[in-house]
Design a protein around this motif. Structure first.
Motif, PDB file in Angstrom:
ATOM      1  N   LEU A  51       0.835  -1.202   0.000  1.00 58.37           N
ATOM      2  CA  LEU A  51       0.000   0.000   0.000  1.00 58.37           C
ATOM      3  C   LEU A  51       0.872   1.255   0.000  1.00 58.37           C
ATOM      4  CD1 LEU A  51      -2.738   1.393   0.100  1.00 58.37           C
ATOM      5  CD2 LEU A  51      -2.698   1.100   2.595  1.00 58.37           C
ATOM      6  N   ALA A  52       1.920   1.272   0.802  1.00 59.28           N
ATOM      7  CA  ALA A  52       2.819   2.429   0.859  1.00 59.28           C
ATOM      8  C   ALA A  52       3.490   2.661  -0.492  1.00 59.28           C
ATOM      9  CB  ALA A  52       3.861   2.241   1.955  1.00 59.28           C
ATOM     10  N   ALA A  53       3.855   1.586  -1.171  1.00 59.97           N
ATOM     11  CA  ALA A  53       4.479   1.729  -2.491  1.00 59.97           C
ATOM     12  C   ALA A  53       3.503   2.349  -3.485  1.00 59.97           C
ATOM     13  CB  ALA A  53       4.968   0.371  -2.990  1.00 59.97           C
ATOM     14  N   ALA A  54       2.253   1.918  -3.457  1.00 60.53           N
ATOM     15  CA  ALA A  54       1.236   2.486  -4.350  1.00 60.53           C
ATOM     16  C   ALA A  54       1.006   3.953  -4.025  1.00 60.53           C
ATOM     17  CB  ALA A  54      -0.065   1.703  -4.238  1.00 60.53           C
ATOM     18  N   GLU A  55       0.947   4.272  -2.741  1.00 63.17           N
ATOM     19  CA  GLU A  55       0.730   5.653  -2.323  1.00 63.17           C
ATOM     20  C   GLU A  55       1.906   6.553  -2.684  1.00 63.17           C
ATOM     21  OE1 GLU A  55      -2.193   4.964   1.519  1.00 63.17           O
ATOM     22  OE2 GLU A  55      -0.029   4.997   1.840  1.00 63.17           O
ATOM     23  N   SER A  56       3.102   5.992  -2.800  1.00 66.45           N
ATOM     24  CA  SER A  56       4.284   6.800  -3.108  1.00 66.45           C
ATOM     25  C   SER A  56       4.411   7.140  -4.588  1.00 66.45           C
ATOM     26  CB  SER A  56       5.554   6.083  -2.646  1.00 66.45           C
ATOM     27  OG  SER A  56       5.867   4.997  -3.502  1.00 66.45           O
ATOM     28  N   CYS A  57       3.638   6.496  -5.438  1.00 70.87           N
ATOM     29  CA  CYS A  57       3.723   6.760  -6.880  1.00 70.87           C
ATOM     30  C   CYS A  57       3.301   8.200  -7.166  1.00 70.87           C
ATOM     31  CB  CYS A  57       2.833   5.793  -7.660  1.00 70.87           C
ATOM     32  SG  CYS A  57       2.870   6.089  -9.441  1.00 70.87           S
ATOM     33  N   PRO A  58       4.191   8.999  -7.756  1.00 67.21           N
ATOM     34  CA  PRO A  58       3.877  10.416  -7.966  1.00 67.21           C
ATOM     35  C   PRO A  58       2.774  10.667  -8.990  1.00 67.21           C
ATOM     36  CG  PRO A  58       5.991   9.880  -8.960  1.00 67.21           C
ATOM     37  CD  PRO A  58       5.542   8.662  -8.192  1.00 67.21           C
ATOM     38  N   VAL A  59       2.451   9.668  -9.807  1.00 67.56           N
ATOM     39  CA  VAL A  59       1.402   9.854 -10.822  1.00 67.56           C
ATOM     40  C   VAL A  59       0.225   8.897 -10.625  1.00 67.56           C
ATOM     41  CG1 VAL A  59       2.934  10.856 -12.567  1.00 67.56           C
ATOM     42  CG2 VAL A  59       2.628   8.366 -12.460  1.00 67.56           C
ATOM     43  N   GLU A  60       0.184   8.227  -9.473  1.00 62.30           N
ATOM     44  CA  GLU A  60      -0.883   7.274  -9.138  1.00 62.30           C
ATOM     45  C   GLU A  60      -1.123   6.261 -10.263  1.00 62.30           C
ATOM     46  OE1 GLU A  60      -4.423   9.171  -7.641  1.00 62.30           O
ATOM     47  OE2 GLU A  60      -3.391   9.817  -5.827  1.00 62.30           O
ATOM     48  N   ALA A  61      -0.043   5.676 -10.757  1.00 62.91           N
ATOM     49  CA  ALA A  61      -0.150   4.673 -11.814  1.00 62.91           C
ATOM     50  C   ALA A  61      -0.490   3.290 -11.276  1.00 62.91           C
ATOM     51  CB  ALA A  61       1.159   4.607 -12.600  1.00 62.91           C
ATOM     52  N   ILE A  62      -0.420   3.107  -9.958  1.00 65.12           N
ATOM     53  CA  ILE A  62      -0.639   1.794  -9.346  1.00 65.12           C
ATOM     54  C   ILE A  62      -2.053   1.716  -8.780  1.00 65.12           C
ATOM     55  CG2 ILE A  62       0.110   0.181  -7.554  1.00 65.12           C
ATOM     56  CD1 ILE A  62       2.887   1.592  -7.777  1.00 65.12           C
ATOM     57  N   THR A  63      -2.743   0.644  -9.146  1.00 62.08           N
ATOM     58  CA  THR A  63      -4.082   0.386  -8.640  1.00 62.08           C
ATOM     59  C   THR A  63      -4.058  -0.921  -7.866  1.00 62.08           C
ATOM     60  OG1 THR A  63      -5.063   1.470 -10.561  1.00 62.08           O
ATOM     61  CG2 THR A  63      -6.497   0.029  -9.285  1.00 62.08           C
ATOM     62  N   LEU A  64      -4.627  -0.895  -6.667  1.00 65.32           N
ATOM     63  CA  LEU A  64      -4.771  -2.092  -5.839  1.00 65.32           C
ATOM     64  C   LEU A  64      -6.259  -2.333  -5.616  1.00 65.32           C
ATOM     65  CD1 LEU A  64      -2.139  -1.236  -3.072  1.00 65.32           C
ATOM     66  CD2 LEU A  64      -1.790  -2.672  -5.090  1.00 65.32           C
TER      67      LEU A  64
END
Length: 78
Positions: A51-64
């Motif tokens: 979750l922290a890795a997804a939240e750290s994405c500067p362009v919100e490219a990660i979806t969980l």
């Protein structure tokens, strides 16, 4: 057994910052041309690190999403 999440990286949005791979090295890798992130596995055990890795994405490219139900984990529904 805990929740499992479906992990997706939108490669049309990813800028290859590498923050996800640094934050969750077992879950994300960088590669290809252009250098972009990809999930190592499409499904993973739910974890604070992921979750922290997804939240750290500067362009919100990660979806969980929750595996099976599709309920969004990140980004959260508004």
């Amino acid at each position: 057994m805990g929740d499992r999440w479906h992990v997706d990286v939108d490669r049309s949005v990813c800028i290859g910052s590498g923050l996800c791979a640094i934050g969750a090295p077992g879950a994300f890798v960088l590669g290809g041309v252009p250098r972009q992130a990809r999930a190592v596995e499409a499904e993973a055990d739910a974890s604070e690190g992921l979750l922290a890795a997804a939240e750290s994405c500067p362009v919100e490219a990660i979806t969980l999403t929750v595996q099976g139900s599709g309920e969004p984990v990140f980004p959260p529904e508004e």
